[in-house]
Structure formats: C-alpha cells, structure tokens
Enzyme design. Structure first.
Site, PDB file in Angstrom:
ATOM      1  N   LYS A   1      -2.353   3.996  19.014  1.00 38.14           N
ATOM      2  CA  LYS A   1      -1.043   4.665  19.126  1.00 38.14           C
ATOM      3  C   LYS A   1      -0.698   4.924  20.587  1.00 38.14           C
ATOM      4  O   LYS A   1       0.448   4.759  21.008  1.00 38.14           O
ATOM      5  CB  LYS A   1      -1.053   5.956  18.310  1.00 38.14           C
ATOM      6  CG  LYS A   1      -1.149   5.681  16.804  1.00 38.14           C
ATOM      7  CD  LYS A   1      -1.557   6.908  16.008  1.00 38.14           C
ATOM      8  CE  LYS A   1      -1.664   6.557  14.512  1.00 38.14           C
ATOM      9  NZ  LYS A   1      -2.313   7.630  13.737  1.00 38.14           N
TER      10      LYS A   1
ATOM     11  N   GLY B   1       0.840  -1.187   0.000  1.00 35.96           N
ATOM     12  CA  GLY B   1       0.000   0.000   0.000  1.00 35.96           C
ATOM     13  C   GLY B   1       0.882   1.247   0.000  1.00 35.96           C
ATOM     14  O   GLY B   1       2.039   1.196  -0.397  1.00 35.96           O
TER      15      GLY B   1
ATOM     16  N   GLU C   1     -11.031   8.291   4.911  1.00 37.50           N
ATOM     17  CA  GLU C   1     -11.321   7.101   4.119  1.00 37.50           C
ATOM     18  C   GLU C   1     -12.821   6.919   3.956  1.00 37.50           C
ATOM     19  O   GLU C   1     -13.623   7.538   4.661  1.00 37.50           O
ATOM     20  CB  GLU C   1     -10.720   5.873   4.810  1.00 37.50           C
ATOM     21  CG  GLU C   1      -9.191   5.952   4.859  1.00 37.50           C
ATOM     22  CD  GLU C   1      -8.572   4.749   5.542  1.00 37.50           C
ATOM     23  OE1 GLU C   1      -8.919   3.620   5.181  1.00 37.50           O
ATOM     24  OE2 GLU C   1      -7.737   4.953   6.428  1.00 37.50           O
TER      25      GLU C   1
ATOM     26  N   VAL D   1       3.519   5.163  15.454  1.00 37.97           N
ATOM     27  CA  VAL D   1       3.037   6.289  16.269  1.00 37.97           C
ATOM     28  C   VAL D   1       3.450   7.605  15.618  1.00 37.97           C
ATOM     29  O   VAL D   1       4.634   7.957  15.594  1.00 37.97           O
ATOM     30  CB  VAL D   1       3.607   6.238  17.695  1.00 37.97           C
ATOM     31  CG1 VAL D   1       3.094   7.424  18.519  1.00 37.97           C
ATOM     32  CG2 VAL D   1       3.257   4.928  18.384  1.00 37.97           C
TER      33      VAL D   1
END
Lengths: 318, 318
Positions: A205, A9, A190, A133
C-alpha cells in the site's frame, strides 16, 4: 457504466451486488475458473448463488469476461507479487481495448506501476485504484483532490490484522502467538497471515502511495521498501510502552523518496493508535497542515464502496 | 484557470498567493472598497503590499472585478446571514455570465441553497464550496466521491474556537470567561466571538452538509437548525465528565432530515474529542461503516487549499 468484474471473492462479489445501487450494470462476472457474461445485464444474485452451490459463477470461461462489452474492468482478483500476473495481463487487455480499469488488486500498481501508467498513457481508458490503499478510506482521491505535489508524506496504519493483534496484545497483556490464534479463530487473520504480520501488505500500500506521490519522478516496487513486521514484538515491549503512555503500531510511511514499514512507538491516545481493524492515514500537506482520514481498511462492502466511488469518477468513453 | 478573487482577508489573499503554484492565474482581486484587474495576470504581491500600506489592493472599483474576464469567481467575502448579500449577488452575476463559482463564503449555500442551485442549473458554470465546511478537510469532496445518497449522516467538531475553549477548560480546570479571554489574547477567538460560541458558525456548516446530503429533497437554512452554544457550560460540568472518562465538545450533526448543534458528552479518548482548533467530521456510510476526516478547520492557507482543490475539479469552460 457497464462493468466486467474479475474476481468473485469478498470484494468482487460486493461490487457486483452493489453496482446497481450506484447506477451501474454488470455485464460480466468471473471467478478463477468460470464466468457469466450477459450484455443485457448479469443476474448477479443468481450467479453468486451458483457459485455457492456449484462453485462456479457461470458456464463461460473466465477469459470471456475480458472480451465482454464493458466500459470499465474491475480487477478484484488476488494480489500477486513479482510480475503481478494474471492481474497485470487483465489491465493490459482492457487498456489496449481503450476501456477503463478500476483496481482492487494491489499487484499491478505496486509491482508494475510504470508499465501500468505507460499502458494508460496510450489508452483512451483511465486507471483508478482507490480500493488498493486503505479499503473504504478515501486516501488516493484526497491526494488527487489536493494535488499529489501538495502532499509531502503519507503515513499510517494500513493493515487491520496487524493492528488488531497489536491492540489486543496491549489491551490484554497477551503474547503474539496467543493473539494471532485468537484472530484466526475470529476470522480477522487469515489461515496464512504472513503478508499481514510481516509487513508486506502494508508495504504494498505504501509503495502505491509513493508511486502516486512521486508523480512519475521515481517508480517503486516492493523490493524498494524497507520493511519490518510485528512477529518479533514481545508482550513486554508493549507493557514498557504503556508505562510511558505509548503503544506500538505497525506504521507505514510513504514519501516521494521512499517507503518504510515497521513497528513504531506512538502516543497511546494519539491519532495513530487506532484500535482493532481500523486503518488511518495521515497526509502531510504543503499549506494545510496534517489531514487524517480513518475508517475500515478492509472488508467486502467497504472495499467495494471505494471501487464504486472510482467507477463514479470515470469519464464516459467516446 | 483565470480567477477573480473577491475578498482579500486571510482566505482571499492566501488563494491569490497560492494560485500560481496550482497552475492558475489571478486576473482580478478585490477587497471591500477597491480592486485590481489585469487580464495579463495581477501582480499579487504588489497588490497585497498596497493593501498593507495604503488599505486598498488597487485603484479599480470592486465591481470591476466582477466584470473581469475570469473562468472562476472565488467568493471569499465575509459570511452574511439572511439574504446572504453581497455574496449571493456575486454568485448570481458569475453564474449568469456562465462562469464557475468557488465559495469560501458560507452565506449563499447555507442561507440560499435553493436559489444558488437554480442559478447553477441554468448556467454553464458550476458551483463548488468545499472550503465552507471544515477548512482544509475534504468533507464535501468525500461525500461527492461516495455519492451523497451513500452518506446517512455527518457529525463532528466544526468550530475551532469553541473547541479550543472547551479543550482548555477541561485541561486546565478554568472557567469559560477566563479561557475565552485567553483565546482572544492568542488570536484564536475574534474580538466578537458570538457566532463561534453560540453555535451559529457550526450550524451554518451543518446546514450546508444537510443541503448536500438531502440532494434537493429538502432545502435548509439557519432558521431550520436546532442550535445551542457553549456559553453556559460551567467548569464543573467538565470536571464531572472527566471523572467518567468523558469530556464535552460542541457537536454538529447533519442528516438529510435536519440539523442539530449543541454541547455533547463524548469519550475522552474518542475520535470526536479532538483538541485545540482541530476539526473532525464523521461520515456514516451505507456500506462502508464510519469514515473520519480531521485536520485544520480554519486558517488562510488551509482554507485556500480547499478553494484551490475545488478550482482543480472544475471542467474547462467551452
């Protein structure tokens, strides 16, 4: 270093494209259904062209990439919750082969941190995960440089989509649904933005940060986090905040003792009120006051820079 | 690691006090006229008490500290210009003895960077100097993590005294002389603030940054820097800037190609308009956009944290 990259990706393909510039060599590249393996060095441009044209980076099976002769496995497949598979299995295989692992996938270190550390303890390989992170921002390396024991808390804005939405709502006086649709049109959000707006992504995170800060004293996963999202914030709340020179940000806080994520009032011109998709992390130190680090928290080349900085930190394997 | 600490001012004494917490041992501590050396570990509290009471950390000669059996020499004597002595000589002695050096003193790496790197090339010891740029802020380690070749420019606010003066002038509408006197009363400005307000201190930090960013292609010293201070800025300039939502900051910029320092107009609520004595550095990266790191740029424990982070990065000596 010889790299096998799992995931093609935005992050995986950027790592593949930039590896040579950082002095490394890609010996395997896989997407979810195919792979290309070449001990002499994968032709990355050709592989990514094949992926665009034919939907497959190569003719090999993804598992062949795991068997390749690499020094470090770059795990850049999508983050999954719960058992963190298949990412966790990839980490396990590489460490059992005494190879290094660099993670962009948050799952293994957010959901199964203890298992990953146990595997690393028994391996000649190391595990690094700066890219999980804050994208390009050197959060974990700064904690590591100072010593995790010297950092009492980490807090900040760790999701660019949620921050974009809150920034736009405040700046334009628009409501949540309107700005979310705009963000989706712009490609900032998204199609399914659930994990960004419900706080899950920021929480993962922060879970990773708490795992690092607690230095093995406690191990956290998502279910230990106290999480609230931004879906229910009315535009009027931002207007009221603004009258008081404040605004609302989705703030995550990680300490050795736990994780909380939720919308918080912050000063309008303060460090935490970064705008757009920027992220910021504030580290509270024992002896050096507060350190702020900010930058681009997402994006292919940005996150790839963090992955490749991790690769550069790894010691040579014997 | 066994540390010999030269300099017992705010930074040196903080390094001595905090070393144990970071897992290190002080085997020598010197001020300008005396020293205490103990292979079994210096009693730091007693030495600093002696310095308060009697003006000397111990009965030994400062040079005895240089001869002690240390792994890393911490050079925290005052920064000097030109030949950077006596700091440079201390660095030379330690590296020739194949020991590590950690600098808080800017002189050797600002004024004689090429000589220091040549000595390091011939030594089993390494030289680190995070504390020389931006106090507690991890500027050099972030550059090192990303790779110096990945950073095209560093810019920021690198002198807390000048920044305090400019912040106060803008906030209170007071003139330079008035605010400088106030800063001296508060202990923010030294009795002789020349190097802070004329840009020299910020320029030395930027010279160090350019030396790191140019990766040996070029070597800079203070005389290569284009420097302007803040002494001539009228309060009216700040008022005018404010009408345009801007303010004035003393901004240093370092690239592989040179160093400039001078007062610049910056957005009032932008990242560079930190207030008070805070410092900030913006790093422009090849692939990851802009990274901002900010924090306390001076102070004993703050700078000592950077020194001890460097010590933690050093490899064991053979």
């Amino acid at each position: 270093m010889k790299l096998a990259i799992l995931g093609s990706g935005a992050v995986g393909s950027s790592v593949a494209e930039l590896a040579g510039e950082y002095g490394h060599e890609v010996v395997a590249l896989a997407d979810s259904s195919s792979a290309v393996v070449d001990d002499g060095g994968v032709d990355v441009a050709a592989a990514l062209d094949r992926k665009s044209a034919e939907g497959a980076v190569g003719a090999a099976d993804p598992d062949d990439a795991l068997d390749a002769d690499y020094d470090a496995l770059v795990e850049a497949t999508p983050t999954t919750l719960g058992d963190a598979q298949p990412g966790f299995g990839h980490v396990e295989t590489a460490l059992e082969r005494d190879r290094h692992v660099v993670l962009a996938n948050k799952g293994p270190v957010a959901e199964r941190y203890g298992d990953v550390m146990d595997l690393a303890d028994d391996s000649a390989g190391e595990v690094l995960f700066e890219a999980t992170v804050g994208g390009a921002i050197p959060v974990l390396s700064t904690i590591s440089d100072f010593g995790a024991g010297q950092i009492t808390a980490a807090r900040g804005v760790l999701n660019g989509t949620a921050n974009f939405i809150l920034s736009r709502m405040a700046a334009e006086g628009l409501d949540y649904e309107h700005v979310l649709a705009e963000a989706q049109d712009l490609g900032v959000a998204e199609a399914d933005p659930t994990f960004d707006v419900d706080g899950t992504d920021a929480a993962l995170k922060c879970v990773i940060l708490s795992n690092v800060l607690s230095q093995g004293e406690r191990v956290y996963s998502l279910e230990d986090a106290d999480v609230e999202g931004i879906e229910e914030i009315p535009g009027t709340a931002l207007d009221l905040a603004s009258e008081d020179n404040r605004t609302v940000r989705l703030i995550g806080e990680a300490t050795p003792d736990g994780v909380t994520v939720g919308p918080r009032l912050v000063p309008q011109n303060g460090a935490l009120s970064v705008t757009g998709t920027r992220n910021i992390v504030q580290l509270e130190t024992e002896h050096a006051g507060q350190l702020n680090v900010s930058g681009r928290g997402a994006g292919g080349p940005e996150t790839a820079s963090a992955v490749l900085a991790d690769v550069g930190r790894l010691p040579p394997l014997e």
